[in-house]
Design a protein around this motif. Structure first.
Motif, mmCIF file in Angstrom:
data_model
loop_
_atom_site.group_PDB
_atom_site.id
_atom_site.type_symbol
_atom_site.label_atom_id
_atom_site.label_comp_id
_atom_site.label_asym_id
_atom_site.label_seq_id
_atom_site.Cartn_x
_atom_site.Cartn_y
_atom_site.Cartn_z
ATOM 1 N N THR A 1 15.264 -0.525 -10.366
ATOM 2 C CA THR A 1 13.849 -0.590 -10.036
ATOM 3 C C THR A 1 13.689 -0.233 -8.566
ATOM 4 O OG1 THR A 1 13.471 -2.319 -11.695
ATOM 5 C CG2 THR A 1 11.791 -2.040 -9.991
ATOM 6 N N MET A 2 12.991 0.878 -8.292
ATOM 7 C CA MET A 2 12.853 1.370 -6.927
ATOM 8 C C MET A 2 11.387 1.357 -6.504
ATOM 9 S SD MET A 2 15.502 4.594 -6.788
ATOM 10 C CE MET A 2 14.360 5.638 -7.698
ATOM 11 N N PRO A 3 11.065 0.813 -5.320
ATOM 12 C CA PRO A 3 9.689 0.870 -4.814
ATOM 13 C C PRO A 3 9.255 2.325 -4.646
ATOM 14 C CG PRO A 3 11.029 -0.662 -3.528
ATOM 15 C CD PRO A 3 11.971 0.091 -4.410
ATOM 16 N N ASN A 4 8.028 2.627 -5.012
ATOM 17 C CA ASN A 4 7.545 4.002 -4.975
ATOM 18 C C ASN A 4 7.426 4.583 -3.577
ATOM 19 O OD1 ASN A 4 7.371 4.375 -7.737
ATOM 20 N ND2 ASN A 4 5.260 3.650 -7.856
ATOM 21 N N SER A 5 7.570 3.768 -2.549
ATOM 22 C CA SER A 5 7.468 4.278 -1.182
ATOM 23 C C SER A 5 8.577 5.264 -0.856
ATOM 24 C CB SER A 5 7.506 3.114 -0.183
ATOM 25 O OG SER A 5 8.698 2.357 -0.326
ATOM 26 N N PHE A 6 9.644 5.307 -1.661
ATOM 27 C CA PHE A 6 10.748 6.222 -1.378
ATOM 28 C C PHE A 6 10.286 7.675 -1.390
ATOM 29 C CE2 PHE A 6 10.964 6.056 -6.054
ATOM 30 C CZ PHE A 6 11.083 7.409 -6.367
ATOM 31 N N VAL A 7 9.232 7.975 -2.161
ATOM 32 C CA VAL A 7 8.795 9.366 -2.266
ATOM 33 C C VAL A 7 8.155 9.849 -0.962
ATOM 34 C CG1 VAL A 7 6.418 9.012 -3.070
ATOM 35 C CG2 VAL A 7 7.723 10.964 -3.898
ATOM 36 N N LEU A 8 7.779 8.915 -0.072
ATOM 37 C CA LEU A 8 7.139 9.279 1.187
ATOM 38 C C LEU A 8 8.138 9.694 2.261
ATOM 39 C CD1 LEU A 8 4.526 6.358 1.390
ATOM 40 C CD2 LEU A 8 4.165 8.678 0.535
ATOM 41 N N ASP A 9 9.362 9.196 2.190
ATOM 42 C CA ASP A 9 10.313 9.478 3.273
ATOM 43 C C ASP A 9 11.722 9.793 2.794
ATOM 44 O OD1 ASP A 9 11.056 6.918 2.438
ATOM 45 O OD2 ASP A 9 10.041 5.933 4.100
ATOM 46 N N SER A 10 11.923 10.050 1.514
ATOM 47 C CA SER A 10 13.252 10.376 1.001
ATOM 48 C C SER A 10 13.200 11.670 0.200
ATOM 49 C CB SER A 10 13.790 9.251 0.106
ATOM 50 O OG SER A 10 13.925 8.049 0.832
ATOM 51 N N THR A 11 14.338 12.337 0.129
ATOM 52 C CA THR A 11 14.446 13.549 -0.678
ATOM 53 C C THR A 11 14.698 13.176 -2.132
ATOM 54 O OG1 THR A 11 15.335 14.812 1.188
ATOM 55 C CG2 THR A 11 15.719 15.694 -1.016
ATOM 56 N N VAL A 12 13.888 13.709 -3.022
ATOM 57 C CA VAL A 12 14.052 13.469 -4.454
ATOM 58 C C VAL A 12 14.705 14.704 -5.072
ATOM 59 C CG1 VAL A 12 12.903 12.979 -6.635
ATOM 60 C CG2 VAL A 12 12.014 11.990 -4.510
ATOM 61 N N HIS B 1 6.324 0.757 -8.580
ATOM 62 C CA HIS B 1 7.761 1.008 -8.639
ATOM 63 C C HIS B 1 8.103 1.977 -9.775
ATOM 64 C CE1 HIS B 1 7.253 -2.479 -11.402
ATOM 65 N NE2 HIS B 1 8.107 -1.813 -12.133
ATOM 66 N N THR B 2 9.292 2.543 -9.664
ATOM 67 C CA THR B 2 9.818 3.454 -10.681
ATOM 68 C C THR B 2 11.086 2.848 -11.266
ATOM 69 O OG1 THR B 2 8.926 5.438 -9.615
ATOM 70 C CG2 THR B 2 10.799 5.748 -11.087
ATOM 71 N N THR B 3 11.227 2.926 -12.579
ATOM 72 C CA THR B 3 12.371 2.338 -13.271
ATOM 73 C C THR B 3 13.291 3.436 -13.780
ATOM 74 O OG1 THR B 3 10.974 0.474 -13.965
ATOM 75 C CG2 THR B 3 13.090 0.754 -15.091
ATOM 76 N N LEU B 4 14.595 3.296 -13.480
ATOM 77 C CA LEU B 4 15.594 4.277 -13.898
ATOM 78 C C LEU B 4 16.655 3.622 -14.764
ATOM 79 C CD1 LEU B 4 16.431 6.125 -10.524
ATOM 80 C CD2 LEU B 4 14.653 6.702 -12.167
ATOM 81 N N MET B 5 17.201 4.399 -15.710
ATOM 82 C CA MET B 5 18.433 4.030 -16.388
ATOM 83 C C MET B 5 19.562 4.681 -15.593
ATOM 84 S SD MET B 5 20.307 2.596 -18.705
ATOM 85 C CE MET B 5 19.345 2.113 -20.144
ATOM 86 N N GLU B 6 20.401 3.850 -14.990
ATOM 87 C CA GLU B 6 21.397 4.341 -14.038
ATOM 88 C C GLU B 6 22.505 5.149 -14.707
ATOM 89 O OE1 GLU B 6 23.790 2.293 -10.359
ATOM 90 O OE2 GLU B 6 24.137 1.488 -12.372
ATOM 91 N N PHE C 1 0.823 -1.211 0.000
ATOM 92 C CA PHE C 1 0.000 0.000 0.000
ATOM 93 C C PHE C 1 0.854 1.256 0.000
ATOM 94 C CE2 PHE C 1 -3.278 -2.968 1.560
ATOM 95 C CZ PHE C 1 -4.306 -2.633 0.701
ATOM 96 N N ARG C 2 2.001 1.235 0.692
ATOM 97 C CA ARG C 2 2.901 2.387 0.674
ATOM 98 C C ARG C 2 3.436 2.630 -0.739
ATOM 99 N NH1 ARG C 2 5.754 4.626 4.722
ATOM 100 N NH2 ARG C 2 7.725 4.271 3.625
ATOM 101 N N ASN C 3 3.775 1.539 -1.407
ATOM 102 C CA ASN C 3 4.264 1.678 -2.783
ATOM 103 C C ASN C 3 3.173 2.227 -3.700
ATOM 104 O OD1 ASN C 3 6.757 0.652 -2.060
ATOM 105 N ND2 ASN C 3 6.238 -1.445 -2.633
ATOM 106 N N PHE C 4 1.949 1.735 -3.515
ATOM 107 C CA PHE C 4 0.841 2.213 -4.339
ATOM 108 C C PHE C 4 0.548 3.685 -4.049
ATOM 109 C CE2 PHE C 4 -3.711 2.825 -5.236
ATOM 110 C CZ PHE C 4 -3.734 2.445 -6.574
ATOM 111 N N ALA C 5 0.552 4.056 -2.750
ATOM 112 C CA ALA C 5 0.327 5.461 -2.379
ATOM 113 C C ALA C 5 1.419 6.349 -2.950
ATOM 114 C CB ALA C 5 0.278 5.588 -0.852
ATOM 115 N N GLY C 6 2.661 5.851 -2.911
ATOM 116 C CA GLY C 6 3.758 6.612 -3.507
ATOM 117 C C GLY C 6 3.583 6.804 -4.996
ATOM 118 N N GLY C 7 3.104 5.759 -5.676
ATOM 119 C CA GLY C 7 2.864 5.870 -7.112
ATOM 120 C C GLY C 7 1.796 6.899 -7.434
#
Length: 313
Positions: A177-188, A156-161, A119-125
Protein backbone atom coordinates in the motif's frame (compact mmCIF):
# COMPACT_ATOMS: atom_id res chain seq x y z
CA UNK A 1 -26.51 -0.49 -6.78
CA UNK A 2 -23.50 -1.30 -4.60
CA UNK A 3 -23.96 -1.93 -0.89
CA UNK A 4 -22.02 1.20 0.05
CA UNK A 5 -24.19 3.48 -2.11
CA UNK A 6 -27.36 1.84 -0.83
CA UNK A 7 -26.37 2.37 2.81
CA UNK A 8 -25.31 5.97 2.12
CA UNK A 9 -28.64 6.80 0.49
CA UNK A 10 -30.62 5.27 3.38
CA UNK A 11 -28.53 7.04 6.06
CA UNK A 12 -28.77 10.50 4.48
CA UNK A 13 -32.46 10.09 3.67
CA UNK A 14 -33.01 9.40 7.38
CA UNK A 15 -30.88 12.42 8.32
CA UNK A 16 -32.88 14.67 5.98
CA UNK A 17 -36.17 13.46 7.46
CA UNK A 18 -34.90 13.95 11.02
CA UNK A 19 -33.58 17.46 10.33
CA UNK A 20 -36.78 18.40 8.49
CA UNK A 21 -38.88 17.27 11.44
CA UNK A 22 -36.71 19.27 13.86
CA UNK A 23 -36.86 22.35 11.62
CA UNK A 24 -40.62 22.39 11.01
CA UNK A 25 -42.20 20.69 14.01
CA UNK A 26 -40.10 21.53 17.08
CA UNK A 27 -39.35 24.59 19.18
CA UNK A 28 -35.76 24.65 17.95
CA UNK A 29 -36.74 26.05 14.56
CA UNK A 30 -36.84 29.79 15.53
CA UNK A 31 -33.31 29.72 16.98
CA UNK A 32 -31.59 27.26 14.66
CA UNK A 33 -33.69 27.43 11.50
CA UNK A 34 -30.90 28.80 9.32
CA UNK A 35 -28.30 26.17 10.26
CA UNK A 36 -30.91 23.40 10.13
CA UNK A 37 -31.88 24.44 6.61
CA UNK A 38 -28.23 24.39 5.52
CA UNK A 39 -27.73 20.94 7.05
CA UNK A 40 -30.80 19.69 5.18
CA UNK A 41 -29.45 21.11 1.92
CA UNK A 42 -25.98 19.63 2.52
CA UNK A 43 -27.46 16.22 3.35
CA UNK A 44 -29.59 16.39 0.21
CA UNK A 45 -26.50 17.14 -1.89
CA UNK A 46 -24.68 14.13 -0.43
CA UNK A 47 -27.68 11.85 -1.01
CA UNK A 48 -27.95 13.08 -4.62
CA UNK A 49 -24.22 12.38 -5.05
CA UNK A 50 -24.76 8.80 -3.86
CA UNK A 51 -27.71 8.44 -6.26
CA UNK A 52 -25.72 9.79 -9.20
CA UNK A 53 -22.74 7.58 -8.37
CA UNK A 54 -24.99 4.53 -8.20
CA UNK A 55 -26.73 5.50 -11.45
CA UNK A 56 -23.47 5.90 -13.40
CA UNK A 57 -21.98 2.74 -11.86
CA UNK A 58 -24.92 0.73 -13.18
CA UNK A 59 -24.62 2.26 -16.66
CA UNK A 60 -20.85 1.69 -16.79
CA UNK A 61 -21.26 -1.87 -15.55
CA UNK A 62 -23.69 -2.64 -18.37
CA UNK A 63 -22.04 -0.71 -21.22
CA UNK A 64 -18.29 -1.16 -20.63
CA UNK A 65 -17.12 -4.75 -21.09
CA UNK A 66 -13.37 -4.37 -20.50
CA UNK A 67 -12.59 -4.86 -16.80
CA UNK A 68 -9.72 -2.34 -16.68
CA UNK A 69 -11.66 0.39 -18.53
CA UNK A 70 -14.75 -0.25 -16.40
CA UNK A 71 -12.75 0.11 -13.18
CA UNK A 72 -10.99 3.31 -14.33
CA UNK A 73 -14.19 4.93 -15.58
CA UNK A 74 -15.98 4.21 -12.31
CA UNK A 75 -13.12 5.78 -10.36
CA UNK A 76 -13.10 8.91 -12.54
CA UNK A 77 -16.89 9.35 -12.28
CA UNK A 78 -16.71 8.88 -8.50
CA UNK A 79 -14.00 11.56 -8.17
CA UNK A 80 -15.89 14.06 -10.35
CA UNK A 81 -19.15 13.57 -8.41
CA UNK A 82 -17.30 13.92 -5.09
CA UNK A 83 -15.63 17.18 -6.16
CA UNK A 84 -18.93 18.61 -7.41
CA UNK A 85 -20.65 17.63 -4.16
CA UNK A 86 -17.94 19.26 -2.05
CA UNK A 87 -18.18 22.44 -4.13
CA UNK A 88 -21.97 22.53 -3.78
CA UNK A 89 -21.75 22.07 0.00
CA UNK A 90 -19.22 24.91 0.23
CA UNK A 91 -21.64 27.18 -1.64
CA UNK A 92 -24.41 26.28 0.83
CA UNK A 93 -22.37 27.21 3.90
CA UNK A 94 -20.44 30.23 2.59
CA UNK A 95 -21.95 33.67 2.19
CA UNK A 96 -20.48 36.28 -0.11
CA UNK A 97 -19.15 38.54 2.66
CA UNK A 98 -15.56 39.68 2.95
CA UNK A 99 -15.25 38.65 6.58
CA UNK A 100 -16.35 35.09 5.97
CA UNK A 101 -14.19 34.74 2.88
CA UNK A 102 -11.08 35.95 4.73
CA UNK A 103 -11.86 33.73 7.71
CA UNK A 104 -12.40 30.77 5.41
CA UNK A 105 -9.10 31.49 3.64
CA UNK A 106 -7.17 31.56 6.91
CA UNK A 107 -8.89 28.40 8.12
CA UNK A 108 -8.21 26.66 4.80
CA UNK A 109 -4.53 27.60 4.92
CA UNK A 110 -4.25 26.19 8.43
CA UNK A 111 -5.97 22.98 7.40
CA UNK A 112 -3.74 22.59 4.33
CA UNK A 113 -0.57 23.05 6.38
CA UNK A 114 -1.74 20.64 9.07
CA UNK A 115 -2.96 18.02 6.63
CA UNK A 116 -0.46 18.59 3.81
CA UNK A 117 0.38 14.89 3.50
CA UNK A 118 -3.29 14.03 3.18
CA UNK A 119 -3.78 16.68 0.49
CA UNK A 120 -0.64 15.53 -1.35
CA UNK A 121 -1.98 11.99 -1.38
CA UNK A 122 -5.36 13.19 -2.62
CA UNK A 123 -3.74 15.35 -5.33
CA UNK A 124 -1.64 12.37 -6.36
CA UNK A 125 -4.75 10.22 -6.62
CA UNK A 126 -6.45 12.80 -8.86
CA UNK A 127 -3.34 13.01 -11.08
CA UNK A 128 -3.15 9.22 -11.39
CA UNK A 129 -6.80 8.84 -12.32
CA UNK A 130 -6.90 11.68 -14.86
CA UNK A 131 -3.40 11.46 -16.38
CA UNK A 132 -3.55 7.65 -16.63
CA UNK A 133 0.06 7.35 -15.48
CA UNK A 134 -0.95 3.79 -14.70
CA UNK A 135 -4.20 1.85 -14.32
CA UNK A 136 -5.45 -1.17 -12.42
CA UNK A 137 -3.77 -4.22 -13.91
CA UNK A 138 -0.58 -2.43 -14.96
CA UNK A 139 2.81 -3.65 -13.77
CA UNK A 140 4.83 -0.78 -12.32
CA UNK A 141 8.00 -0.01 -10.40
CA UNK A 142 8.32 2.88 -7.94
CA UNK A 143 11.72 3.02 -6.26
CA UNK A 144 12.41 -0.48 -4.94
CA UNK A 145 8.75 -1.51 -5.08
CA UNK A 146 7.56 -3.69 -7.95
CA UNK A 147 4.08 -5.06 -8.48
CA UNK A 148 0.79 -5.27 -10.35
CA UNK A 149 -1.72 -2.52 -9.57
CA UNK A 150 -4.75 -3.94 -7.76
CA UNK A 151 -6.55 -0.74 -6.77
CA UNK A 152 -6.19 3.04 -7.02
CA UNK A 153 -7.92 4.90 -4.21
CA UNK A 154 -8.17 8.61 -3.48
CA UNK A 155 -5.23 8.42 -1.08
CA UNK A 156 -3.24 5.27 -1.81
CA UNK A 157 -2.43 2.68 -4.47
CA UNK A 158 -2.43 -1.06 -3.76
CA UNK A 159 0.01 -3.44 -5.46
CA UNK A 160 0.48 -7.19 -5.55
CA UNK A 161 4.23 -7.39 -4.97
CA UNK A 162 6.66 -9.17 -7.30
CA UNK A 163 10.41 -9.88 -7.04
CA UNK A 164 12.07 -9.39 -3.62
CA UNK A 165 13.15 -12.96 -2.70
CA UNK A 166 11.22 -14.46 -5.64
CA UNK A 167 13.01 -14.56 -9.01
CA UNK A 168 11.52 -14.04 -12.45
CA UNK A 169 8.94 -11.31 -11.77
CA UNK A 170 6.59 -13.63 -9.91
CA UNK A 171 4.32 -12.75 -6.99
CA UNK A 172 5.61 -12.81 -3.42
CA UNK A 173 2.10 -12.87 -1.96
CA UNK A 174 2.53 -9.56 -0.12
CA UNK A 175 0.20 -6.59 -0.68
CA UNK A 176 1.88 -3.17 -0.92
CA UNK A 177 0.00 0.00 0.00
CA UNK A 178 1.69 3.18 -1.23
CA UNK A 179 0.56 6.79 -0.55
CA UNK A 180 -0.38 8.46 -3.83
CA UNK A 181 2.02 11.34 -3.17
CA UNK A 182 4.78 9.25 -4.76
CA UNK A 183 3.52 10.26 -8.21
CA UNK A 184 4.45 13.90 -7.44
CA UNK A 185 8.16 13.34 -6.80
CA UNK A 186 9.12 9.82 -7.93
CA UNK A 187 9.70 8.16 -11.28
CA UNK A 188 7.01 5.63 -12.17
CA UNK A 189 8.22 2.84 -14.44
CA UNK A 190 5.30 1.25 -16.24
CA UNK A 191 5.97 -2.16 -17.82
CA UNK A 192 2.62 -2.49 -19.59
CA UNK A 193 1.28 0.96 -20.51
CA UNK A 194 0.91 1.30 -24.31
CA UNK A 195 3.44 -1.52 -24.83
CA UNK A 196 2.83 -4.78 -22.94
CA UNK A 197 6.09 -6.46 -23.96
CA UNK A 198 9.70 -6.30 -22.81
CA UNK A 199 12.99 -7.51 -24.20
CA UNK A 200 14.66 -10.35 -22.34
CA UNK A 201 18.06 -11.96 -22.85
CA UNK A 202 19.61 -15.41 -22.43
CA UNK A 203 23.39 -15.81 -22.37
CA UNK A 204 24.74 -19.02 -23.91
CA UNK A 205 28.37 -19.87 -23.17
CA UNK A 206 30.14 -22.13 -25.69
CA UNK A 207 33.60 -23.64 -25.73
CA UNK A 208 35.94 -22.06 -28.35
CA UNK A 209 35.87 -25.27 -30.42
CA UNK A 210 32.07 -25.25 -30.73
CA UNK A 211 30.38 -24.59 -34.04
CA UNK A 212 29.06 -21.13 -33.20
CA UNK A 213 27.31 -20.67 -36.56
CA UNK A 214 25.24 -23.80 -36.05
CA UNK A 215 24.63 -22.81 -32.43
CA UNK A 216 23.38 -19.42 -33.57
CA UNK A 217 21.02 -20.95 -36.14
CA UNK A 218 19.63 -23.44 -33.59
CA UNK A 219 19.11 -20.70 -31.00
CA UNK A 220 17.30 -18.45 -33.48
CA UNK A 221 15.08 -21.26 -34.76
CA UNK A 222 14.21 -22.47 -31.25
CA UNK A 223 13.42 -18.96 -30.03
CA UNK A 224 11.39 -17.85 -33.04
CA UNK A 225 9.19 -20.94 -32.94
CA UNK A 226 8.42 -20.18 -29.29
CA UNK A 227 7.76 -16.43 -29.44
CA UNK A 228 6.31 -15.88 -32.92
CA UNK A 229 2.92 -14.78 -31.53
CA UNK A 230 4.61 -12.28 -29.20
CA UNK A 231 6.56 -10.81 -32.12
CA UNK A 232 3.43 -10.24 -34.19
CA UNK A 233 1.47 -8.63 -31.36
CA UNK A 234 4.41 -6.47 -30.29
CA UNK A 235 4.79 -5.11 -33.84
CA UNK A 236 1.13 -4.04 -33.80
CA UNK A 237 1.53 -2.28 -30.46
CA UNK A 238 4.70 -0.52 -31.61
CA UNK A 239 2.91 0.69 -34.74
CA UNK A 240 0.17 2.08 -32.50
CA UNK A 241 2.76 3.82 -30.32
CA UNK A 242 4.05 5.77 -33.33
CA UNK A 243 0.78 7.72 -33.40
CA UNK A 244 1.30 8.82 -29.80
CA UNK A 245 5.08 9.11 -29.33
CA UNK A 246 8.13 10.07 -31.37
CA UNK A 247 8.93 6.41 -31.94
CA UNK A 248 9.98 4.89 -35.26
CA UNK A 249 11.79 1.61 -34.47
CA UNK A 250 9.94 -1.65 -35.09
CA UNK A 251 12.87 -4.04 -34.70
CA UNK A 252 11.44 -6.74 -32.45
CA UNK A 253 12.98 -9.67 -34.33
CA UNK A 254 15.15 -12.07 -32.34
CA UNK A 255 18.83 -11.09 -32.33
CA UNK A 256 22.05 -12.79 -31.27
CA UNK A 257 25.16 -10.82 -30.32
CA UNK A 258 28.53 -12.56 -30.01
CA UNK A 259 31.21 -11.79 -27.44
CA UNK A 260 34.59 -13.53 -27.55
CA UNK A 261 36.72 -14.26 -24.50
CA UNK A 262 39.98 -16.22 -24.27
CA UNK A 263 38.26 -19.30 -22.88
CA UNK A 264 34.74 -19.08 -24.28
CA UNK A 265 32.30 -17.71 -26.80
CA UNK A 266 29.29 -15.88 -25.41
CA UNK A 267 26.06 -15.64 -27.38
CA UNK A 268 23.61 -13.07 -26.05
CA UNK A 269 20.17 -14.01 -27.27
CA UNK A 270 17.74 -11.06 -27.26
CA UNK A 271 14.02 -11.61 -27.79
CA UNK A 272 10.68 -9.95 -27.09
CA UNK A 273 8.21 -11.45 -24.62
CA UNK A 274 5.01 -10.59 -22.79
CA UNK A 275 5.88 -8.73 -19.58
CA UNK A 276 3.98 -11.10 -17.31
CA UNK A 277 5.17 -14.27 -19.06
CA UNK A 278 8.92 -13.61 -18.89
CA UNK A 279 9.91 -16.38 -16.49
CA UNK A 280 7.62 -18.95 -18.08
CA UNK A 281 8.96 -18.28 -21.58
CA UNK A 282 12.55 -18.13 -20.30
CA UNK A 283 12.15 -21.59 -18.78
CA UNK A 284 10.65 -23.06 -21.97
CA UNK A 285 13.40 -21.45 -24.05
CA UNK A 286 16.20 -22.83 -21.88
CA UNK A 287 14.69 -26.31 -22.02
CA UNK A 288 14.36 -26.10 -25.79
CA UNK A 289 17.95 -24.91 -26.23
CA UNK A 290 19.35 -27.66 -24.00
CA UNK A 291 17.40 -30.33 -25.89
CA UNK A 292 18.52 -28.96 -29.27
CA UNK A 293 22.19 -28.62 -28.31
CA UNK A 294 22.27 -32.09 -26.72
CA UNK A 295 21.87 -33.72 -30.14
CA UNK A 296 24.79 -31.79 -31.65
CA UNK A 297 28.24 -33.28 -30.91
CA UNK A 298 29.96 -30.19 -32.33
CA UNK A 299 28.41 -27.90 -29.72
CA UNK A 300 29.66 -27.89 -26.14
CA UNK A 301 28.01 -25.59 -23.60
CA UNK A 302 30.27 -24.22 -20.87
CA UNK A 303 33.67 -22.63 -20.46
CA UNK A 304 37.00 -24.41 -21.02
CA UNK A 305 37.65 -24.64 -17.30
CA UNK A 306 34.31 -26.31 -16.62
CA UNK A 307 34.86 -28.77 -19.49
CA UNK A 308 38.30 -29.74 -18.22
CA UNK A 309 37.00 -30.29 -14.72
CA UNK A 310 34.25 -32.48 -16.11
CA UNK A 311 36.79 -34.60 -18.00
CA UNK A 312 39.12 -35.12 -15.02
CA UNK A 313 39.19 -38.69 -13.68
Amino acid sequence: MSGRNYIGIIVFAFIILALSYINYFTVLAPNYGDILLKLIQASSIIMIAYLLNSFFENIIGKQVQDTKNRYTLRKVVSVVITLLAVGAIMIVFLKETTTLIVAYGILSAGVVITLQDVFRNFAGGIIILFSRTFQAGDRIQVGDCYGDVLDINYFHTTLMEIREWVDGDQYTGRILTMPNSFVLDSTVKNYTRDFSFIWDEVTIILSPESDWRKSRDIALQTTNSLIKDYVEHSKKELASMERKYMFTSYDVDTKIFLFIESDRIEMHLRYVVDTKQRRYVNDLLNQGLLDAFATEPGIVIGSISSIEITKMP
